[in-house]
Scaffold this motif. Structure first.
Motif, PDB file in Angstrom:
ATOM      1  N   ARG A 413       0.833  -1.195   0.000  1.00  0.00           N
ATOM      2  CA  ARG A 413       0.000   0.000   0.000  1.00  0.00           C
ATOM      3  C   ARG A 413       0.872   1.251   0.000  1.00  0.00           C
ATOM      4  O   ARG A 413       1.859   1.321   0.715  1.00  0.00           O
ATOM      5  CB  ARG A 413      -0.922  -0.008   1.231  1.00  0.00           C
ATOM      6  CG  ARG A 413      -1.781   1.252   1.386  1.00  0.00           C
ATOM      7  CD  ARG A 413      -2.583   1.197   2.688  1.00  0.00           C
ATOM      8  NE  ARG A 413      -1.722   1.119   3.855  1.00  0.00           N
ATOM      9  CZ  ARG A 413      -1.135   2.180   4.410  1.00  0.00           C
ATOM     10  NH1 ARG A 413      -1.292   3.379   3.891  1.00  0.00           N
ATOM     11  NH2 ARG A 413      -0.373   2.026   5.488  1.00  0.00           N
ATOM     12  N   TRP A 431      -0.742   9.028   2.998  1.00  0.00           N
ATOM     13  CA  TRP A 431      -2.088   8.472   2.997  1.00  0.00           C
ATOM     14  C   TRP A 431      -2.294   7.560   4.207  1.00  0.00           C
ATOM     15  O   TRP A 431      -1.339   6.993   4.753  1.00  0.00           O
ATOM     16  CB  TRP A 431      -2.330   7.671   1.722  1.00  0.00           C
ATOM     17  CG  TRP A 431      -2.443   8.517   0.496  1.00  0.00           C
ATOM     18  CD1 TRP A 431      -3.565   8.997  -0.086  1.00  0.00           C
ATOM     19  CD2 TRP A 431      -1.357   9.011  -0.321  1.00  0.00           C
ATOM     20  NE1 TRP A 431      -3.278   9.752  -1.202  1.00  0.00           N
ATOM     21  CE2 TRP A 431      -1.920   9.775  -1.370  1.00  0.00           C
ATOM     22  CE3 TRP A 431       0.033   8.883  -0.267  1.00  0.00           C
ATOM     23  CZ2 TRP A 431      -1.154  10.395  -2.344  1.00  0.00           C
ATOM     24  CZ3 TRP A 431       0.792   9.498  -1.224  1.00  0.00           C
ATOM     25  CH2 TRP A 431       0.210  10.249  -2.251  1.00  0.00           C
ATOM     26  N   ASN A 432      -3.558   7.400   4.604  1.00  0.00           N
ATOM     27  CA  ASN A 432      -3.923   6.510   5.708  1.00  0.00           C
ATOM     28  C   ASN A 432      -4.040   5.066   5.218  1.00  0.00           C
ATOM     29  O   ASN A 432      -3.903   4.786   4.020  1.00  0.00           O
ATOM     30  CB  ASN A 432      -5.260   6.956   6.325  1.00  0.00           C
ATOM     31  CG  ASN A 432      -5.156   8.336   6.953  1.00  0.00           C
ATOM     32  OD1 ASN A 432      -4.217   8.622   7.696  1.00  0.00           O
ATOM     33  ND2 ASN A 432      -6.121   9.211   6.638  1.00  0.00           N
ATOM     34  N   ASP A 433      -4.341   4.162   6.159  1.00  0.00           N
ATOM     35  CA  ASP A 433      -4.460   2.743   5.816  1.00  0.00           C
ATOM     36  C   ASP A 433      -5.571   2.495   4.809  1.00  0.00           C
ATOM     37  O   ASP A 433      -5.507   1.543   4.025  1.00  0.00           O
ATOM     38  CB  ASP A 433      -4.722   1.913   7.074  1.00  0.00           C
ATOM     39  CG  ASP A 433      -3.528   1.927   8.021  1.00  0.00           C
ATOM     40  OD1 ASP A 433      -2.444   2.338   7.570  1.00  0.00           O
ATOM     41  OD2 ASP A 433      -3.680   1.530   9.187  1.00  0.00           O
ATOM     42  N   ASN A 434      -6.622   3.324   4.835  1.00  0.00           N
ATOM     43  CA  ASN A 434      -7.751   3.154   3.910  1.00  0.00           C
ATOM     44  C   ASN A 434      -7.586   3.979   2.636  1.00  0.00           C
ATOM     45  O   ASN A 434      -8.553   4.226   1.909  1.00  0.00           O
ATOM     46  CB  ASN A 434      -9.065   3.517   4.598  1.00  0.00           C
ATOM     47  CG  ASN A 434      -9.075   4.978   5.070  1.00  0.00           C
ATOM     48  OD1 ASN A 434      -8.088   5.697   4.895  1.00  0.00           O
ATOM     49  ND2 ASN A 434     -10.181   5.392   5.673  1.00  0.00           N
ATOM     50  N   ASN A 435      -6.333   4.429   2.390  1.00  0.00           N
ATOM     51  CA  ASN A 435      -5.975   5.208   1.193  1.00  0.00           C
ATOM     52  C   ASN A 435      -6.553   6.620   1.173  1.00  0.00           C
ATOM     53  O   ASN A 435      -6.484   7.309   0.143  1.00  0.00           O
ATOM     54  CB  ASN A 435      -6.396   4.468  -0.083  1.00  0.00           C
ATOM     55  CG  ASN A 435      -5.630   3.178  -0.270  1.00  0.00           C
ATOM     56  OD1 ASN A 435      -4.443   3.104   0.043  1.00  0.00           O
ATOM     57  ND2 ASN A 435      -6.310   2.149  -0.764  1.00  0.00           N
ATOM     58  N   SER A 436      -7.139   7.073   2.269  1.00  0.00           N
ATOM     59  CA  SER A 436      -7.595   8.463   2.351  1.00  0.00           C
ATOM     60  C   SER A 436      -6.393   9.361   2.667  1.00  0.00           C
ATOM     61  O   SER A 436      -5.419   8.906   3.274  1.00  0.00           O
ATOM     62  CB  SER A 436      -8.657   8.613   3.442  1.00  0.00           C
ATOM     63  OG  SER A 436      -8.122   8.285   4.714  1.00  0.00           O
ATOM     64  N   ASP A 456     -10.722  12.411   8.165  1.00  0.00           N
ATOM     65  CA  ASP A 456     -11.941  11.900   7.538  1.00  0.00           C
ATOM     66  C   ASP A 456     -12.194  12.595   6.198  1.00  0.00           C
ATOM     67  O   ASP A 456     -13.313  13.059   5.905  1.00  0.00           O
ATOM     68  CB  ASP A 456     -13.139  12.077   8.474  1.00  0.00           C
ATOM     69  CG  ASP A 456     -14.343  11.235   8.054  1.00  0.00           C
ATOM     70  OD1 ASP A 456     -14.133  10.274   7.284  1.00  0.00           O
ATOM     71  OD2 ASP A 456     -15.454  11.556   8.478  1.00  0.00           O
TER      72      ASP A 456
END
Length: 469
Positions: A413, A431-436, A456
């Protein structure tokens, strides 16, 4: 006089003003002929020196971030301060100025082609001339030098993991001279387990992984009859690791530099051969290990050749069968002799000295590694000081793209990307773990163009056009 040439012309030239300065009359990278700050001759406490100091003090902090060094602290600054303000100065004739201002290697310049030159100005702000100076900043006779007579080669290679920058720099000044003494057949250096260490380049301080593992590498070779161990770095390898490997004949790595060498003075079984091999490596430009790579011995091939030779010897000892006649026995004897010569010849082809290379490998170039570490530390500090934020910086893989952008991954990732520019421009996005998006920043010179932190998918912190903290 200077180098046998009279300074009377300079003295006569400066009688009226007491201030003489050189002039770059034909400089390609300047917009017009400018004063050269490389050569100044003046009387003691001359007021123009004070004027230059005050002018620099007033303008440096305001202009350095926006202008190049030659404009703020170099020739353009001197020209503006002295010439544009019509100060009374005397300008030196062209024969005193540099004829090789941008030469990367002064050894490439034939000084005899410039018989009227009194001195030469080698190097410039961007010529990377420091490498030439560093490679020659050595004492040729440290044992008789008042400055270096108390400096000896390192007592033990086991000190390398914790050596200070000052201690390492001191080794660079004297090591080559003591290695030359050793190559001549006299050992005047300390030994640890029979091993002497010589350091030729202070870059070794940056190779912390190599320095920490070196004592273990030497201990692991105690069972081997090794002769020499080079220590250095290898770049553009695609991996980051520290390794020790036996160098085969002519097995010099394509992208590698040598910063030091360990000599197995007490354990080598061919001291005279090792000394002869070291002598051509000691040059006016520093340590050149080319000869060592050419005559390196492949221990694996040597072992195979010796096993082959031993097997043939056992066959000869078994002798011909009793049913053979004398003619057949003679034929076997001749064939065995030929086989012995062949095996001995193949043994000679595997090399002469047992050479090892302890090397810290880098996936990219050394410059890229330095820029990556420097910019990453800068990003971490900016987000912490300005936003109280800690960007995600953990990764297990990285790749460099053509636009000088490093992208890092964790478990496949994308974690963050960062530019490797060294001119002050910097781009970073994570980026965060959720790709945000997690955060991003962009800077030019010493100004933060943009600093953003997301929560968020929304911006929760933002700074625009702010000076560096």
């Amino acid at each position: 006089s200077l180098g046998g040439k009279s300074l009377n012309e300079i003295i006569e030239l400066g009688k009226d003003t007491g201030f003489v300065i050189a002039c770059d009359e034909d400089v390609q990278d300047k917009p017009y002929s400018v004063l050269s700050n490389c050569v100044i001759a003046c009387t003691r406490h001359h007021p123009l020196i004070q004027m230059l100091i005050l002018f620099l003090k007033q303008t440096y902090h305001e202009k350095r971030d926006a202008l190049d060094a030659f404009a703020v602290t170099g020739p353009l600054m001197y020209t503006k301060c002295l010439v544009d303000s019509q100060m009374p100065i005397s300008i030196l004739p062209g024969w005193l100025c540099s004829a090789s201002h941008s030469a990367l290697d002064p050894d490439d310049v034939d000084l005899e082609c410039f018989p009227n030159m009194l001195m030469f100005h080698f190097g410039s702000t961007s010529s990377r001339f420091e490498g030439y100076v560093k490679s020659r900043n050595r004492c040729r006779r440290p044992a008789h030098c008042p400055l270096h007579m108390k400096s000896m080669p390192m007592e033990s290679f086991r000190k390398l993991p914790t050596i200070s920058e000052t201690e390492l720099a001191g080794q660079v000044h004297v090591s080559l001279a003591y290695l030359e003494i050793l190559a001549a057949g006299r050992c005047m250096c300390p030994l640890d387990d029979g091993v002497a260490i010589f350091i030729f380049d202070g870059i070794l301080l940056e190779l912390e992984g190599l320095r920490k593992q070196l004592p273990d590498f030497v201990d692991n070779l105690k069972a081997e009859a090794w002769d020499l161990m080079l220590i250095g770095m290898e770049w553009s390898t695609g991996s980051n690791e520290v390794v020790l490997f036996n160098v085969p004949p002519e097995g010099r790595p394509r992208n590698a530099s040598c910063f030091g060498i360990l000599v197995n003075v007490g354990g080598s079984k061919q001291a005279e051969i090792v000394c002869r091999a070291l002598r051509p490596c000691i040059t006016a430009k520093g340590f050149d290990p080319t000869t060592l790579f050419e005559i390196a011995k492949d221990i694996h091939k040597e072992k195979e050749a010796r096993e082959r030779l031993a097997e043939e010897a056992r066959e000869r000892l078994s002798g011909p069968k009793s049913t053979m006649d004398s003619n057949k026995a003679l034929a076997v004897s001749k064939a065995s002799a030929g086989g012995e010569k062949m095996s001995a010849a193949s043994l000679a082809k595997v090399g002469t000295i047992s050479l090892w290379f302890a090397v810290q490998k880098f996936a990219f170039t050394m410059e890229d590694e330095r820029a990556f570490k420097k910019n990453l530390a800068l990003v971490q500090r900016i987000f912490k000081d300005i936003a109280g934020h800690h960007p995600p910086l953990e990764f297990d893989y990285r790749e460099l793209h053509d636009n000088n952008l490093m992208k890092t991954m964790l478990h496949g990732r994308l974690v963050f990307e960062i530019s490797l520019e060294t001119n002050g421009d910097l781009q970073f996005k994570a980026w965060n773990d959720n790709n945000s998006p997690n955060c991003e920043m962009r800077s030019s010179r010493k100004v933060l163009d943009l600093v953003k932190v997301y929560w968020d998918n929304n911006v929760c912190f933002e700074v625009l056009n702010q000076p560096f903290p």
